[in-house]
Design an enzyme around this catalytic site. Structure first.
Site, mmCIF file in Angstrom:
data_model
loop_
_atom_site.group_PDB
_atom_site.id
_atom_site.type_symbol
_atom_site.label_atom_id
_atom_site.label_comp_id
_atom_site.label_asym_id
_atom_site.label_seq_id
_atom_site.Cartn_x
_atom_site.Cartn_y
_atom_site.Cartn_z
ATOM 1 N NE ARG A 25 -3.490 2.780 1.057
ATOM 2 C CZ ARG A 25 -4.498 3.024 1.875
ATOM 3 N NH1 ARG A 25 -5.010 2.055 2.607
ATOM 4 N NH2 ARG A 25 -5.011 4.238 1.963
ATOM 5 C CG ASP A 49 -8.600 1.281 2.998
ATOM 6 O OD1 ASP A 49 -7.804 1.757 3.830
ATOM 7 O OD2 ASP A 49 -9.624 1.870 2.622
ATOM 8 C CG ASP A 51 -10.681 1.845 6.768
ATOM 9 O OD1 ASP A 51 -9.615 2.494 6.802
ATOM 10 O OD2 ASP A 51 -11.414 1.780 5.765
ATOM 11 N NE ARG A 75 -8.495 3.375 -1.352
ATOM 12 C CZ ARG A 75 -8.449 4.311 -0.407
ATOM 13 N NH1 ARG A 75 -8.508 3.995 0.853
ATOM 14 N NH2 ARG A 75 -8.342 5.578 -0.730
HETATM 15 N N1 ROI Z 1 -15.598 1.283 -2.349
HETATM 16 C C1 ROI Z 1 -15.818 -0.010 -2.072
HETATM 17 N N2 ROI Z 1 -16.780 -0.671 -2.716
HETATM 18 N N3 ROI Z 1 -15.087 -0.682 -1.140
HETATM 19 C C2 ROI Z 1 -14.089 -0.069 -0.446
HETATM 20 O O1 ROI Z 1 -13.432 -0.710 0.402
HETATM 21 C C3 ROI Z 1 -13.840 1.290 -0.709
HETATM 22 N N4 ROI Z 1 -12.873 1.974 -0.036
HETATM 23 C C4 ROI Z 1 -12.671 3.254 -0.228
HETATM 24 C C5 ROI Z 1 -13.463 4.057 -1.214
HETATM 25 C C6 ROI Z 1 -12.505 4.672 -2.206
HETATM 26 C C7 ROI Z 1 -14.246 5.109 -0.463
HETATM 27 N N5 ROI Z 1 -14.397 3.257 -1.954
HETATM 28 C C8 ROI Z 1 -14.627 1.957 -1.679
HETATM 29 O O2 ROI Z 1 -11.761 3.868 0.490
#
Ligand code: ROI
Length: 166
Positions: free
Chosen positions: A87, A100, A102, A97
Site C-alpha cells: 500500500r 485498506d 480500517d 488501493r
Molecule cells: N468502495 C468499495 N466498494 N469498497 C471499499 O473498500 C472502498 N474503499 C474506499 C473508497 C474509495 C471510499 N471506496 C470503496 O476507500
C-alpha cells in the site's frame, strides 16, 4: 485472554493486484499479529467502487478481533500490514488501493483525531461494511443505537456479491 482486551471490528478492502488474494492474506496477517486474536471473519464480497467509478470493483470483508493493544497501537499494526501488502498512500482521495484496513469500531470508544476517527466515518452508510459486519455480529448495536442487522436489511445489499469460498 486478559480481561482488559478490547473487541474491535476491522474493515478490509482491496481493488488492486489480486484483491481476493490481498484480502485473504491480510486476514492471515491479522491472525498472526502479536497481541491480536482473530475471532471471526465475514465472507468476501465483491462491491462496486464507492467514490470515483473509473476504478475496479472492490473485494471487501470485515474481521472481528480482540486485542490488548490500544486503538493507536492497533492502527500502527494495521498500517504495517497495509505496507507489507504494497500500500502506498496516494494523495488522490478515494482512489484505488491494494489494501485498506480500517478500524470500524473499537469497544465503545469514540476517537476524533487527525490520524484516527472511531467509529469509522461512513460506517453506517456503506453496504460493503454493514453487510459483512451484520454477517458476523448481527446483534451488534451501532453507535447510533441501531442494530446492525436491521440496518443491513434496509440497505441496498443487492449491489454486493458474496463470493463463494473455494
Ligand atoms: N468502495 C468499495 N466498494 N469498497 C471499499 O473498500 C472502498 N474503499 C474506499 C473508497 C474509495 C471510499 N471506496 C470503496 O476507500
Amino acid at each position: 485472554m486478559p480481561s482488559d482486551n478490547h473487541r474491535a471490528f476491522i474493515g478490509i478492502g482491496s481493488n488492486q493486484g489480486d484483491p481476493v488474494f490481498q484480502v485473504r492474506s491480510a486476514i492471515k496477517a491479522i491472525a498472526q499479529a502479536a497481541d491480536i486474536s482473530l475471532e471471526q471473519t465475514s465472507s468476501l464480497y465483491l462491491s462496486p467502487p464507492m467514490g470515483p467509478s473509473d476504478q475496479p470493483n472492490y473485494v471487501n470483508a470485515v474481521a472481528m478481533i480482540s486485542t490488548s493493544h490500544d486503538s493507536f497501537q492497533l492502527l500502527t499494526c494495521l498500517q504495517g500490514i497495509e505496507r507489507d501488502h504494497g500500500r502506498i498512500r496516494s494523495i488522490k482521495r478515494w482512489g484505488p488501493r491494494t489494501l485498506d484496513l480500517d478500524i470500524l469500531l473499537f469497544g465503545t470508544e469514540s476517537i476524533d483525531t487527525e490520524t484516527l476517527r472511531i467509529p469509522h466515518e461512513g460506517l453506517t452508510e456503506r453496504p460493503f461494511v454493514v453487510v459483512p459486519l451484520s454477517e458476523i455480529a448481527p446483534d451488534l448495536t451501532l453507535p447510533n443505537g441501531e442494530c446492525v442487522s436491521d440496518l443491513a436489511a434496509r440497505m441496498q445489499s443487492q449491489t454486493l456479491t458474496r463470493l463463494r469460498e473455494d
